[in-house]
Design an enzyme around this catalytic site. Structure first.
Site, PDB file in Angstrom:
ATOM      1  N   ASP A  31       0.850  -1.198   0.000  1.00  0.00           N
ATOM      2  CA  ASP A  31       0.000   0.000   0.000  1.00  0.00           C
ATOM      3  C   ASP A  31       0.882   1.243   0.000  1.00  0.00           C
ATOM      4  O   ASP A  31       1.881   1.313   0.719  1.00  0.00           O
ATOM      5  CB  ASP A  31      -0.929  -0.011   1.223  1.00  0.00           C
ATOM      6  N   ILE A  32       0.494   2.231  -0.802  1.00  0.00           N
ATOM      7  CA  ILE A  32       1.294   3.448  -0.952  1.00  0.00           C
ATOM      8  C   ILE A  32       1.264   4.292   0.327  1.00  0.00           C
ATOM      9  O   ILE A  32       2.163   5.110   0.554  1.00  0.00           O
ATOM     10  CB  ILE A  32       0.787   4.260  -2.172  1.00  0.00           C
ATOM     11  N   HIS A 101     -10.139  -5.454  -3.342  1.00  0.00           N
ATOM     12  CA  HIS A 101      -8.816  -5.637  -2.739  1.00  0.00           C
ATOM     13  C   HIS A 101      -8.963  -6.039  -1.287  1.00  0.00           C
ATOM     14  O   HIS A 101      -9.817  -5.543  -0.556  1.00  0.00           O
ATOM     15  CB  HIS A 101      -7.955  -4.372  -2.854  1.00  0.00           C
ATOM     16  N   HIS A 103      -7.004  -6.005   2.177  1.00  0.00           N
ATOM     17  CA  HIS A 103      -5.861  -5.432   2.905  1.00  0.00           C
ATOM     18  C   HIS A 103      -5.308  -6.496   3.857  1.00  0.00           C
ATOM     19  O   HIS A 103      -6.073  -7.141   4.580  1.00  0.00           O
ATOM     20  CB  HIS A 103      -6.290  -4.255   3.783  1.00  0.00           C
TER      21      HIS A 103
HETATM   22  P1  5GP Z   1      -9.784   1.238   0.274  1.00  0.00           P
HETATM   23  O1  5GP Z   1      -9.966   2.508   1.075  1.00  0.00           O
HETATM   24  O2  5GP Z   1     -10.483   1.344  -1.073  1.00  0.00           O
HETATM   25  O3  5GP Z   1     -10.154  -0.013   1.007  1.00  0.00           O
HETATM   26  O4  5GP Z   1      -8.235   1.078   0.033  1.00  0.00           O
HETATM   27  C1  5GP Z   1      -7.544   1.627  -1.039  1.00  0.00           C
HETATM   28  C2  5GP Z   1      -6.082   1.558  -0.683  1.00  0.00           C
HETATM   29  O5  5GP Z   1      -5.338   1.762  -1.859  1.00  0.00           O
HETATM   30  C3  5GP Z   1      -5.657   2.623   0.334  1.00  0.00           C
HETATM   31  O6  5GP Z   1      -5.101   1.994   1.480  1.00  0.00           O
HETATM   32  C4  5GP Z   1      -4.634   3.448  -0.440  1.00  0.00           C
HETATM   33  O7  5GP Z   1      -3.554   3.885   0.376  1.00  0.00           O
HETATM   34  C5  5GP Z   1      -4.185   2.499  -1.531  1.00  0.00           C
HETATM   35  N1  5GP Z   1      -3.752   3.156  -2.752  1.00  0.00           N
HETATM   36  C6  5GP Z   1      -4.393   4.153  -3.402  1.00  0.00           C
HETATM   37  N2  5GP Z   1      -3.715   4.510  -4.509  1.00  0.00           N
HETATM   38  C7  5GP Z   1      -2.617   3.705  -4.559  1.00  0.00           C
HETATM   39  C8  5GP Z   1      -1.527   3.585  -5.482  1.00  0.00           C
HETATM   40  O8  5GP Z   1      -1.432   4.302  -6.500  1.00  0.00           O
HETATM   41  N3  5GP Z   1      -0.574   2.664  -5.205  1.00  0.00           N
HETATM   42  C9  5GP Z   1      -0.648   1.859  -4.096  1.00  0.00           C
HETATM   43  N4  5GP Z   1       0.353   0.983  -3.930  1.00  0.00           N
HETATM   44  N5  5GP Z   1      -1.666   1.934  -3.216  1.00  0.00           N
HETATM   45  C10 5GP Z   1      -2.640   2.848  -3.441  1.00  0.00           C
END
Ligand code: 5GP
Ligand code: ZN
Length: 115
Positions: A31-32, A101, A103
């Site tokens: 995760d970034i 996704h 985590h």
């Molecule tokens: P969500 O909130 O949808 O469950 O999680 C999305 C995740 O994707 C977040 O933890 C966010 O930090 C990660 N994320 C968003 N954009 C990028 C990216 O460009 N690269 C990576 N490696 N992670 C990302």
């Protein structure tokens, strides 16, 4: 591959990522914006908008997602102290990227319940 999907672009390599695992069906990357010392995203290469979009034809893929996550958690050294899997779904779930996704969070004790 869905047009304008960030994670489809990560799978294709159009957007760079730090790979943790890859096979024909599954991709995992760091995760970034890590929320824990270890924060990995495990995704199906097939574009599914969210977990509730999975259909009967995705049964094996969903199982593989979880089993590969187990392998990754083990390989990252998280198995002994434990870890957490999270699949945020929709508005109330806090989903921000609309490609399914999982985590993997680990490396520290995590609070419960989520805010
Ligand atoms: P969500 O909130 O949808 O469950 O999680 C999305 C995740 O994707 C977040 O933890 C966010 O930090 C990660 N994320 C968003 N954009 C990028 C990216 O460009 N690269 C990576 N490696 N992670 C990302
Ligand atoms: Zn996608």
């Amino acid at each position: 591959m869905a047009n304008d999907c960030l994670f489809c672009k990560i799978i294709s390599g159009d957007i760079p990522s730090t790979e943790v695992y890859s096979d024909d069906d599954i991709y995992a990357f760091r995760d970034i914006n890590p929320a824990a010392p270890t924060h990995i995203l495990v995704i199906p290469k097939k574009h599914l908008t969210d977990v509730k979009s999975a259909q009967a034809e995705d049964e094996a893929l969903m199982g593989k997602l979880l089993l590969r996550a187990n392998d990754i958690a083990q390989a990252e050294g998280l198995a002994e102290d434990g870890f957490r899997y999270i699949i945020n779904t929709g508005k109330h779930g806090g989903q921000t990227v609309f490609h399914l996704h999982l985590h993997i969070l680990g490396g520290r004790a995590l609070g419960w319940p989520p805010g």
